[in-house]
Design an enzyme around this catalytic site. Structure first.
Site, PDB file in Angstrom:
ATOM      1  N   ASN A 164       0.718  -1.151  -0.010  1.00 35.48           N
ATOM      2  CA  ASN A 164       0.064  -0.205   0.034  1.00 35.48           C
ATOM      3  C   ASN A 164       0.834   1.351   0.103  1.00 35.48           C
ATOM      4  O   ASN A 164       1.763   1.667   1.039  1.00 35.48           O
ATOM      5  CB  ASN A 164      -1.036  -0.240   1.384  1.00 35.48           C
ATOM      6  CG  ASN A 164      -1.777   1.267   1.344  1.00 35.48           C
ATOM      7  OD1 ASN A 164      -1.792   2.096   0.459  1.00 35.48           O
ATOM      8  ND2 ASN A 164      -2.377   1.380   2.566  1.00 35.48           N
ATOM      9  N   TRP A 165       0.946   1.712  -1.124  1.00 40.23           N
ATOM     10  CA  TRP A 165       1.982   3.092  -1.336  1.00 40.23           C
ATOM     11  C   TRP A 165       1.408   4.333  -0.420  1.00 40.23           C
ATOM     12  O   TRP A 165       2.129   5.285  -0.624  1.00 40.23           O
ATOM     13  CB  TRP A 165       2.291   3.336  -2.847  1.00 40.23           C
ATOM     14  CG  TRP A 165       3.019   2.275  -3.526  1.00 40.23           C
ATOM     15  CD1 TRP A 165       3.331   0.892  -3.090  1.00 40.23           C
ATOM     16  CD2 TRP A 165       3.397   2.154  -4.894  1.00 40.23           C
ATOM     17  NE1 TRP A 165       3.995   0.097  -4.057  1.00 40.23           N
ATOM     18  CE2 TRP A 165       3.738   1.043  -4.936  1.00 40.23           C
ATOM     19  CE3 TRP A 165       2.914   2.959  -5.836  1.00 40.23           C
ATOM     20  CZ2 TRP A 165       4.189   0.738  -6.422  1.00 40.23           C
ATOM     21  CZ3 TRP A 165       3.379   2.612  -7.106  1.00 40.23           C
ATOM     22  CH2 TRP A 165       4.266   1.580  -7.485  1.00 40.23           C
ATOM     23  N   LYS A 166      -0.036   4.327  -0.103  1.00 42.92           N
ATOM     24  CA  LYS A 166      -0.524   5.389   0.561  1.00 42.92           C
ATOM     25  C   LYS A 166      -0.314   6.676  -0.467  1.00 42.92           C
ATOM     26  O   LYS A 166      -0.317   6.404  -1.464  1.00 42.92           O
ATOM     27  CB  LYS A 166       0.038   5.425   1.932  1.00 42.92           C
ATOM     28  CG  LYS A 166      -0.094   4.316   2.628  1.00 42.92           C
ATOM     29  CD  LYS A 166       0.128   4.400   4.229  1.00 42.92           C
ATOM     30  CE  LYS A 166      -0.060   3.103   4.622  1.00 42.92           C
ATOM     31  NZ  LYS A 166       0.038   3.125   6.087  1.00 42.92           N
ATOM     32  N   HIS A 193      -9.456   1.256   5.123  1.00 39.40           N
ATOM     33  CA  HIS A 193      -8.169   1.146   5.601  1.00 39.40           C
ATOM     34  C   HIS A 193      -8.268   1.939   6.665  1.00 39.40           C
ATOM     35  O   HIS A 193      -9.153   2.994   6.840  1.00 39.40           O
ATOM     36  CB  HIS A 193      -6.994   1.849   4.714  1.00 39.40           C
ATOM     37  CG  HIS A 193      -5.728   1.753   5.123  1.00 39.40           C
ATOM     38  ND1 HIS A 193      -5.322   2.595   6.088  1.00 39.40           N
ATOM     39  CD2 HIS A 193      -4.814   1.047   5.128  1.00 39.40           C
ATOM     40  CE1 HIS A 193      -4.124   2.421   6.664  1.00 39.40           C
ATOM     41  NE2 HIS A 193      -3.741   1.296   5.926  1.00 39.40           N
ATOM     42  N   GLU A 238      -6.616   4.440   7.992  1.00 42.07           N
ATOM     43  CA  GLU A 238      -6.389   6.031   7.879  1.00 42.07           C
ATOM     44  C   GLU A 238      -7.607   6.476   7.110  1.00 42.07           C
ATOM     45  O   GLU A 238      -7.929   7.588   7.310  1.00 42.07           O
ATOM     46  CB  GLU A 238      -5.184   6.092   6.826  1.00 42.07           C
ATOM     47  CG  GLU A 238      -3.989   5.732   7.639  1.00 42.07           C
ATOM     48  CD  GLU A 238      -2.794   5.109   6.924  1.00 42.07           C
ATOM     49  OE1 GLU A 238      -2.625   5.527   5.670  1.00 42.07           O
ATOM     50  OE2 GLU A 238      -1.769   4.805   7.466  1.00 42.07           O
ATOM     51  N   GLU A 298      -5.072  -5.004  10.558  1.00 38.38           N
ATOM     52  CA  GLU A 298      -4.138  -3.878  10.784  1.00 38.38           C
ATOM     53  C   GLU A 298      -4.173  -3.032  11.994  1.00 38.38           C
ATOM     54  O   GLU A 298      -4.894  -2.128  11.979  1.00 38.38           O
ATOM     55  CB  GLU A 298      -3.957  -2.875   9.588  1.00 38.38           C
ATOM     56  CG  GLU A 298      -3.772  -3.527   8.204  1.00 38.38           C
ATOM     57  CD  GLU A 298      -3.066  -2.591   7.389  1.00 38.38           C
ATOM     58  OE1 GLU A 298      -2.161  -2.862   6.754  1.00 38.38           O
ATOM     59  OE2 GLU A 298      -3.764  -1.518   6.922  1.00 38.38           O
ATOM     60  N   GLY A 356       2.696   2.361  10.901  1.00 36.95           N
ATOM     61  CA  GLY A 356       3.865   3.264  10.629  1.00 36.95           C
ATOM     62  C   GLY A 356       4.480   3.658  12.049  1.00 36.95           C
ATOM     63  O   GLY A 356       5.023   4.535  11.952  1.00 36.95           O
ATOM     64  N   SER A 380       3.480  -2.189  10.324  1.00 40.83           N
ATOM     65  CA  SER A 380       5.053  -2.296  10.567  1.00 40.83           C
ATOM     66  C   SER A 380       5.772  -3.662   9.882  1.00 40.83           C
ATOM     67  O   SER A 380       6.806  -4.082  10.661  1.00 40.83           O
ATOM     68  CB  SER A 380       5.656  -1.897  11.911  1.00 40.83           C
ATOM     69  OG  SER A 380       5.228  -0.560  12.067  1.00 40.83           O
ATOM     70  N   GLY A 418       3.216  -1.155   4.141  1.00 37.32           N
ATOM     71  CA  GLY A 418       3.035   0.272   3.789  1.00 37.32           C
ATOM     72  C   GLY A 418       4.397   0.927   3.665  1.00 37.32           C
ATOM     73  O   GLY A 418       4.866   0.791   2.565  1.00 37.32           O
ATOM     74  N   GLY A 419       5.024   1.326   4.582  1.00 39.30           N
ATOM     75  CA  GLY A 419       6.356   2.259   4.552  1.00 39.30           C
ATOM     76  C   GLY A 419       7.314   1.449   3.539  1.00 39.30           C
ATOM     77  O   GLY A 419       8.106   1.770   2.859  1.00 39.30           O
TER      78      GLY A 419
HETATM   79  P1  13P Z   1       3.188   0.421   7.868  1.00 37.98           P
HETATM   80  O1  13P Z   1       3.681  -0.996   6.985  1.00 37.98           O
HETATM   81  O2  13P Z   1       3.753   1.504   7.187  1.00 37.98           O
HETATM   82  O3  13P Z   1       3.176   0.187   9.230  1.00 37.98           O
HETATM   83  O4  13P Z   1       1.772   0.387   7.310  1.00 37.98           O
HETATM   84  C1  13P Z   1       0.608  -0.416   7.354  1.00 37.98           C
HETATM   85  C2  13P Z   1      -0.494  -0.294   6.454  1.00 37.98           C
HETATM   86  O5  13P Z   1      -1.214   0.492   6.827  1.00 37.98           O
HETATM   87  C3  13P Z   1      -0.572  -0.838   5.242  1.00 37.98           C
HETATM   88  O6  13P Z   1      -1.876  -0.638   4.676  1.00 37.98           O
END
Ligand code: 13P
Length: 256
Positions: A9-11, A102, A104, A174, A180, A220, A241-242
């Site tokens: 997930n590149w956000k 998600h 977020e 998640e 994050g 993470s 994510g990251g």
């Molecule tokens: P991180 O891997 O940056 O913690 O993010 C997880 C995430 O929200 C994937 O959708």
């Protein structure tokens, strides 16, 4: 037998110019030692560019099988919904997956279970494969209510959705406190939740549907913890994510 599924997930990262270079880089270095399913989920503005690069790269090297997902969509077909993107628009672009609910979106943009439910129904109607995200806050976990909370989310999000429809579903657990933060859930805690989710799906649908459901862990995930998370019996993949926007890290996670 469930095929593991790792999605990035590149956000809100990587504009389309950067995304093109990034996915080319991934393609050049691509190896899939575990023979798993892989997807990347760019921003709306980068979707088409990434799909075109992947079409080109997979024509040159048939081993490159990377699917593309969107990070959100609206549930209506079309109309006066400024700023929104419809399921049909995604499908026409060549998108296969779509992340729904998600944390977020829930925490920052007012997404609620009722709209998540409508979006899931719309995704299934358009033959898109949703990745449904669920997760609890640190407060809920510390109060000891995490499992009840997540199972309630699942029941609301999947309300009136049939067993046939959910054959295309992936669920991503998640925990919000792990996203994050660099602090992942322990493999045991993550597995306990994924197992509880599978149990709930078995109650709502059938043991067979539950057995075939792909449940990812997200929060993470890094190359240093992917292997122990993926070794757990009820964890079938990761939503990253990251670490998914760093080519070497993402490839190392795929080859955990
Ligand atoms: P991180 O891997 O940056 O913690 O993010 C997880 C995430 O929200 C994937 O959708």
């Amino acid at each position: 037998m469930r095929t593991p599924f790792i999605a990035g997930n590149w956000k809100m990262n990587l504009n389309h110019n950067v995304a093109i270079k990034f996915i080319e880089d991934i393609s050049y270095k691509f190896e899939n030692k575990n023979n798993i399913k892989i997807a990347v989920c760019p921003s709306f503005t980068s979707l088409r560019s990434v799909i075109l690069v992947l079409e080109d790269e997979s024509a040159k090297n048939a081993n490159i099988k990377i699917k593309v997902g969107a990070q959100n969509m609206y549930f209506e077909e079309s109309g006066a919904y400024t700023g929104e993107v419809s399921p049909e628009m995604l499908k026409t672009l060549g998108v296969e997956y779509v992340i729904i609910g998600h944390s977020e979106r829930r925490e920052l943009f007012g997404e609620i279970d009722e709209s998540v439910n409508k979006k899931l129904k719309a995704a299934f109607n358009h033959d898109l494969k949703p990745i449904l995200c669920v997760g609890e806050t640190l407060k809920v976990r510390e109060e000891g209510n995490a499992i009840d909370y997540i199972l309630m989310q699942i029941r609301k999000d999947l309300k009136d959705i049939s067993g046939i429809e959910i054959s295309g579903l992936t669920i991503a657990y998640e925990p919000i406190w792990a996203i994050g933060t660099g602090k992942n859930a322990t493999p045991q805690d993550a597995n306990e939740m994924c197992k509880a989710i599978r149990g709930e799906i078995s109650k709502l649908y059938s043991a067979e549907i539950a057995e075939n459901l792909i449940i990812q862990y997200g929060g993470s995930v890094k190359s240093s913890n992917a292997k122990e998370l993926m070794a757990m019996p009820d964890i079938d993949g990761a939503l990253v994510g990251g670490a998914s926007i760093k080519a070497d890290d993402f490839l190392a996670i795929i080859n955990y």
